[in-house]
Design a protein around this motif. Structure first.
Motif, mmCIF file in Angstrom:
data_model
loop_
_atom_site.group_PDB
_atom_site.id
_atom_site.type_symbol
_atom_site.label_atom_id
_atom_site.label_comp_id
_atom_site.label_asym_id
_atom_site.label_seq_id
_atom_site.Cartn_x
_atom_site.Cartn_y
_atom_site.Cartn_z
ATOM 1 N N HIS A 64 0.834 -1.207 0.000
ATOM 2 C CA HIS A 64 0.000 0.000 0.000
ATOM 3 C C HIS A 64 0.869 1.257 0.000
ATOM 4 O O HIS A 64 1.810 1.378 0.780
ATOM 5 C CB HIS A 64 -0.944 -0.004 1.199
ATOM 6 C CG HIS A 64 -2.091 0.920 1.018
ATOM 7 N ND1 HIS A 64 -1.989 2.269 1.248
ATOM 8 C CD2 HIS A 64 -3.355 0.708 0.585
ATOM 9 C CE1 HIS A 64 -3.146 2.846 0.989
ATOM 10 N NE2 HIS A 64 -3.996 1.911 0.577
ATOM 11 N N PRO A 65 0.541 2.234 -0.849
ATOM 12 C CA PRO A 65 1.399 3.415 -1.000
ATOM 13 C C PRO A 65 1.253 4.491 0.067
ATOM 14 O O PRO A 65 2.084 5.402 0.123
ATOM 15 C CB PRO A 65 0.971 3.976 -2.364
ATOM 16 C CG PRO A 65 -0.461 3.573 -2.493
ATOM 17 C CD PRO A 65 -0.548 2.223 -1.832
ATOM 18 N N ALA A 66 0.233 4.427 0.935
ATOM 19 C CA ALA A 66 0.015 5.543 1.861
ATOM 20 C C ALA A 66 -0.207 5.125 3.312
ATOM 21 O O ALA A 66 -0.065 5.955 4.207
ATOM 22 C CB ALA A 66 -1.184 6.375 1.395
ATOM 23 N N ILE A 67 -0.555 3.895 3.574
ATOM 24 C CA ILE A 67 -0.946 3.476 4.923
ATOM 25 C C ILE A 67 0.172 3.719 5.938
ATOM 26 O O ILE A 67 1.333 3.442 5.668
ATOM 27 C CB ILE A 67 -1.402 1.995 4.924
ATOM 28 C CG1 ILE A 67 -2.175 1.650 6.189
ATOM 29 C CG2 ILE A 67 -0.230 1.052 4.723
ATOM 30 C CD1 ILE A 67 -3.587 2.106 6.188
ATOM 31 N N THR A 68 -0.202 4.300 7.084
ATOM 32 C CA THR A 68 0.766 4.540 8.162
ATOM 33 C C THR A 68 0.303 3.936 9.490
ATOM 34 O O THR A 68 1.121 3.676 10.363
ATOM 35 C CB THR A 68 0.994 6.046 8.392
ATOM 36 O OG1 THR A 68 -0.232 6.649 8.801
ATOM 37 C CG2 THR A 68 1.543 6.723 7.151
#
Length: 152
Positions: A87-91
């Motif tokens: 996933h490119p954005a999950i934090t």
């Protein structure tokens, strides 16, 4: 032009002969798609969860997901990790009050190591039911990886 998240969800529900969850539909219609809070909404460990995973993959803006109190299984965690690694954005991933075991802990360590954007993984048992069966050494390893991620 691709499908919106709500359309992706309802199409997937139709494909799986599953009734759409009205709270999920409502969540997917909100203008801010960076935070999804599914804590107060039972998703379930079966087909509904697989459909949600498709939506997580489709939402490249998602930064935080709360799947606490959803009776997730070890297999659910493995599938979630497989999606979130790329996933490119999950934090932030909140999995509190789920019955998580050793293998789920191993998968969460893998997630923290492979997706360095992730800085928060919660697995607490906030209801004192002793649901969390992840050994302390695994929890420590998860926190160690997250600290490295945070410091990058």
């Amino acid at each position: 032009m691709g499908l919106g998240l709500k359309d992706t969800y309802t199409a997937s529900c139709a494909r799986h002969n599953c009734k759409p969850n009205s709270a999920i539909v409502q969540m997917l219609q909100q203008p801010d798609q960076t935070v999804w809070d599914c804590k107060t909404n039972y998703i379930g460990p079966e087909v509904s969860f697989k459909i949600l995973l498709e939506c997580i993959e489709a939402n490249e803006w998602l930064k935080e997901i709360n799947l606490s109190s959803n009776f997730l299984t070890t297999e659910n965690i493995r599938c979630l990790v497989d999606v979130l690694i790329q996933h490119p954005a999950i934090t932030t991933v909140r999995l509190n009050d789920n019955r998580l075991y050793i293998d789920a802990g191993k998968d969460l360590i893998r997630l923290a190591r492979k997706n360095r954007r992730i800085t928060v993984i919660e697995t607490e048992d906030t209801r004192d039911r002793n649901n969390n069966k992840i050994p302390a050494r695994f929890l420590g390893a998860i926190q160690s990886e997250l600290l490295q991620n945070h410091n990058k």
